[in-house]
Design a protein around this motif. Structure first.
Motif, PDB file in Angstrom:
ATOM      1  N   HIS A  49      32.517  31.548  50.416  1.00  0.00           N
ATOM      2  CA  HIS A  49      32.018  32.041  49.129  1.00  0.00           C
ATOM      3  C   HIS A  49      30.598  32.577  49.348  1.00  0.00           C
ATOM      4  O   HIS A  49      29.731  31.865  49.876  1.00  0.00           O
ATOM      5  CB  HIS A  49      32.028  30.928  48.082  1.00  0.00           C
ATOM      6  N   GLU A  52      27.086  30.723  48.587  1.00  0.00           N
ATOM      7  CA  GLU A  52      26.909  29.320  48.970  1.00  0.00           C
ATOM      8  C   GLU A  52      26.057  29.288  50.239  1.00  0.00           C
ATOM      9  O   GLU A  52      26.553  29.430  51.352  1.00  0.00           O
ATOM     10  CB  GLU A  52      28.290  28.666  49.138  1.00  0.00           C
ATOM     11  N   ARG A  96      29.860  35.433  44.599  1.00  0.00           N
ATOM     12  CA  ARG A  96      30.854  34.498  45.156  1.00  0.00           C
ATOM     13  C   ARG A  96      31.917  35.259  45.957  1.00  0.00           C
ATOM     14  O   ARG A  96      32.364  34.805  47.001  1.00  0.00           O
ATOM     15  CB  ARG A  96      31.506  33.722  44.014  1.00  0.00           C
ATOM     16  N   HIS A 140      30.785  24.416  52.281  1.00  0.00           N
ATOM     17  CA  HIS A 140      30.663  24.986  50.927  1.00  0.00           C
ATOM     18  C   HIS A 140      29.592  24.255  50.131  1.00  0.00           C
ATOM     19  O   HIS A 140      29.013  23.267  50.576  1.00  0.00           O
ATOM     20  CB  HIS A 140      31.993  24.817  50.167  1.00  0.00           C
ATOM     21  N   SER A 141      29.404  24.752  48.885  1.00  0.00           N
ATOM     22  CA  SER A 141      28.560  24.070  47.910  1.00  0.00           C
ATOM     23  C   SER A 141      29.159  24.270  46.529  1.00  0.00           C
ATOM     24  O   SER A 141      30.167  24.965  46.387  1.00  0.00           O
ATOM     25  CB  SER A 141      27.121  24.598  47.989  1.00  0.00           C
TER      26      SER A 141
HETATM   27 ZN   LIG Z   1      32.903  27.362  47.982  1.00  0.00          ZN
END
Ligand SMILES: [Zn+2]
Length: 323
Positions: A49, A52, A96, A140-141
């Motif tokens: 994404h 992130e 994103r 990820h975040s």
């Molecule tokens: Zn993500």
């Protein structure tokens, strides 16, 4: 792209990844280091994404520090680089993805199909390399400032791996999203009898400073576990281990059906509800907690039809403490 509300400050600085464009794998922004010694092919991926940042910071750290595997092969990959290229700290939610969520494309039927998008083009470029990876950590975040989560998928082998990594405190057993499979759910990663494995770590809020240290810690611990680096190299970059791990078993996702989904309150994740407690309204249909001790996992602000609004799980009792 539809706008998503944001009230989180951008504390992190997006690293310049242009030095890594060339790579050495034939796949732009993917770099592999082969130790020449026996051992697994371990990959760390970031920017699935594009907004992130913590994963990109962790990979940039490893590349700058010239971390090389002492056994096996290490691949470091920046994934959705087109989306990341559009990252704007003044408008951080919109990058994103470009056309669609990169992490809903990972089945041979979708990857091998005829549909086209920016993300599918990039996924098809990466796909053959992913097929050579034994163990994957996808970094990820999250939208909300909740504690880090290790998303282990539904299989026992991934739960065992999450326990061996021993951090973060919360481990989530889940089976992904109705909209399509994630990279971590691809092929052998999600087959019980395959020796391949994958974890997805959610390091904190997308732009919160601590998420970068969590990402670097997770990256080194993954490499330590598979013997690619030793304690001496990793030690200075590790965070203290949590005293234990709690496993939350996700057993359902609330998928948005109408264009009028609203939560009844500003849920941030990890709230625990009782059976019948209201969660939201999907058009005129009330959505309520289906059982007691129902934990909300990553409530989304991307509330449009077909998307996951929130996932629901229970804390598994009687789990041995890890770590
Ligand atoms: Zn993500």
């Amino acid at each position: 792209m539809q706008r998503v509300p944001n009230d989180h400050p951008v504390e992190l600085v997006a690293p310049d990844i242009s030095p890594y464009r060339e790579g050495n794998t034939g796949v732009p922004y993917f770099t592999s280091f082969d130790s020449g010694q026996a051992g697994p092919h371990v990959a760390l991926t970031a920017l699935v994404h594009g907004n992130e940042l913590c994963g990109a910071i962790a990979l940039d750290h490893l590349l700058r520090a010239e971390v090389r595997p002492q056994s096996g092969c290490l691949t470091l990959g920046f994934v959705n680089t087109d989306a990341y290229g559009a990252f704007d700290p003044e408008d951080p939610t919109t990058s994103r993805f470009v056309d669609e969520d990169f992490n809903r494309l990972w089945s041979p039927a979708i990857l091998g199909g005829s549909r086209q998008s920016c993300e599918l083009t990039r996924a098809r470029e990466i796909w053959p390399l992913i097929d050579t990876v034994d163990h994957l950590l996808d970094i990820h975040s999250m939208q909300n400032r909740t504690p880090p989560l290790m998303m282990a998928g539904p299989l026992d082998k991934s739960l065992e791996l999450a326990r061996a990594i021993a951090t973060p405190h919360f481990v989530v057993r889940d089976s992904g999203h109705a909209a399509g499979p994630r990279l971590r759910d691809y092929g052998g990663f999600a087959e019980a009898f395959s020796p391949r494995s994958a974890l997805l770590v959610e390091c904190g809020q997308h732009w919160e400073e601590t998420s970068a240290a969590v990402a670097i810690d997770a990256a080194y611990r993954f490499l330590l576990h598979f013997g690619l680096v030793d304690e001496e190299l990793a030690g200075p970059h590790l965070l203290p281990l949590p005293a234990s791990q709690a496993v939350i078993a996700v057993d359902r996702a609330v998928t948005v059906e109408t264009d009028r989904f609203e939560f009844v309150q500003d849920f941030r994740g990890l709230e625990v509800l009782a059976e019948g407690d209201p969660i939201g309204m999907d058009g005129d249909r009330p959505v309520t907690a289906p059982y007691d001790d129902c934990v909300l996992i990553m409530p989304s602000r991307r509330l449009w039809p077909g998307q996951t609004a929130v996932r629901l799980g229970r804390i598994e009792r009687g789990e041995p403490a890890a770590g």
